[in-house]
Design an enzyme around this catalytic site. Structure first.
Site, PDB file in Angstrom:
ATOM      1  N   ILE A 112       0.847  -1.271  -0.393  1.00  7.11           N
ATOM      2  CA  ILE A 112       0.065   0.166   0.130  1.00  7.11           C
ATOM      3  C   ILE A 112       0.872   1.081  -0.320  1.00  7.11           C
ATOM      4  O   ILE A 112       1.763   1.188   0.672  1.00  7.11           O
ATOM      5  CB  ILE A 112      -0.722  -0.034   1.583  1.00  7.11           C
ATOM      6  N   CYS A 113       0.748   2.110  -0.959  1.00  5.90           N
ATOM      7  CA  CYS A 113       1.294   3.493  -0.962  1.00  5.90           C
ATOM      8  C   CYS A 113       0.362   4.312   0.027  1.00  5.90           C
ATOM      9  O   CYS A 113       0.106   5.184  -0.974  1.00  5.90           O
ATOM     10  CB  CYS A 113       1.442   3.500  -2.391  1.00  5.90           C
ATOM     11  N   MET A 114       1.170   4.303   1.328  1.00  5.42           N
ATOM     12  CA  MET A 114       1.192   5.738   1.992  1.00  5.42           C
ATOM     13  C   MET A 114       2.634   5.807   2.888  1.00  5.42           C
ATOM     14  O   MET A 114       3.046   5.519   3.195  1.00  5.42           O
ATOM     15  CB  MET A 114       0.092   5.346   3.027  1.00  5.42           C
TER      16      MET A 114
END
Length: 406
Positions: free
Chosen positions: A331-333
């Site tokens: 997840i790109c966070m």
């Protein structure tokens, strides 16, 4: 708990000097298990700092954490995780913390109060060290020598001039006729039930059983020398799990938690609650009709230095597009990277932020995906994707979409 009576003296001294009305550092609540304090920073801003006191104290220091985003407060708290010997004691840790907090915020150090704390402990320890009731019981596990010779040096900075008479206590323990052990056990039983009852408030029977089983497993692992992770991480995760079991969001079924192989360090999270006006919510309804599943399965793993490093979170099922979900399920966070992480974040806050990020990124479930496509989601692929995104954003920074994009 190791050195139970000495611990009570330490807490009593801290409460006396740094009470609820102190100008700079306040003890709000205290017990033999937990200390909650407030640091009063610039402009009167309060920063809550909590210490969990474990069964291995004082062989291991209290586990400190904070709910503030102030980086200087977080840095001061992190320093306390690396102490040994004499510096593990609560009074020494409080002195170190007060000094570091004041220094980092360019505030006057309350030296007079720190000196009073020295004198308070000198008086208490010297007047009670010969009393049989202040020895550690044979079951306490207090076998470490925590005199000033084992200090890592930070006590010199704090001008500490008292010592904890652990050697005397051990000799008295060996020479005692057994009455001291009975007295310590009696005191322990008087103090612990209220704390245990408080821990169980708002938690149903099934989850209380889970917590008790985890505690029993931890004790067994400690006795066998097969401890996983760290005391610091384990205590924080136990606290987070208790808080989750009490959480209204959890009880309403927005998400559920399953510990993989009863491990505190790996969780499977079933995320069910997303914005009902989003396409993803409609996709979850369709998923239930087709597969009997109405959740997004997340796998969350924690390292032994948690909460000072973020957990690793990946999507396991179903296959998704958009929503900042990368190849392998990573997840790109920014929040999930060292750059964006804060030890103040809780697991529940992370889960809810992920749910919001999925919606913000217009995530959709890929119903037409075949088994080959679904196999793209794996731990190895997710870790590789995560490493790549961290490298990219360390070089180029993070982009925040305009509010109009959600």
């Amino acid at each position: 708990m190791a050195c139970f009576n000495t611990l009570k003296l330490e807490i009593r001294a801290v409460e006396k000097i740094f009470g609820k009305t102190h100008e700079r550092f306040r003890t709000i609540t205290s017990s033999v298990d937990e200390l909650i304090c407030h640091f009063i920073g610039n402009n009167g801003q309060k920063h809550e700092i909590t210490a969990n006191i474990t069964e291995t104290y004082p062989q291991a220091p209290p586990v400190w954490f904070t709910d503030t985003d102030d980086a200087m407060v977080t840095a001061a708290v992190q320093m306390l995780a690396n102490t040994t010997g004499h510096d593990n004691h609560v009074v020494v840790q409080v002195q170190t913390l007060v000094r570091e907090l004041c220094k980092s915020h360019y505030l006057p150090i309350p030296s007079a109060d720190l000196d009073r704390l020295n004198r308070e402990m000198n008086g208490d320890v010297s007047s009670t060290s010969q009393a049989p009731s202040n020895t550690c019981s044979s079951s306490s596990g207090c076998s470490s020598k925590s005199g000033s010779n084992t200090s890592n040096g930070s006590s010199d900075d704090n001008d500490m001039d008292y010592e904890f008479d652990d050697d005397e206590e051990e000799e008295e323990e060996q020479e005692g006729d057994g009455e001291d052990d009975d007295e310590d056990i009696h005191i322990d039983l008087e103090e612990e039930p209220p704390n245990k009852n408080k821990e169980k408030e708002g938690i149903d029977g099934e989850h209380i059983a889970t917590l008790e089983r985890l505690k029993a497993n931890q004790r067994q692992d400690y006795l066998q020398g097969t401890v996983t992770g760290s005391v610091q991480a384990s205590d924080r995760l136990m606290k987070e799990l208790r808080d989750i079991y009490r959480s209204d969001t959890f009880k309403r079924g927005i998400y559920s938690i399953e510990l993989v192989n009863d491990s505190l360090y790996e969780w499977n999270v079933r995320l069910k609650g997303v914005d009902k006006d989003s396409p993803l919510y409609a996709d979850l309804i369709t998923l239930k009709e087709r597969e009997g599943k109405d959740f997004i399965l997340l796998n969350v793993t924690f390292k032994e230095n948690y909460p000072f490093e973020p957990p690793f979170v990946r999507v396991v099922h179903p296959l998704m597009s958009g929503g900042y979900v990368l190849l392998g399920g990573a997840i790109c966070m920014e929040l999930l990277t060292k750059q964006g992480w804060s030890s103040a974040y809780t697991v529940e806050a992370v889960i809810m932020q992920i749910a919001a990020t999925f919606v913000k990124g217009k995530a959709r479930i890929q119903f037409g995906a075949n088994k080959v496509s679904q196999s793209q989601y794996s731990l190895a692929r997710a870790q590789q994707s995560y490493k790549s995104l961290v490298q990219i954003h360390e070089k180029n920074g993070w982009f925040t979409p305009p509010k109009a994009d959600g």
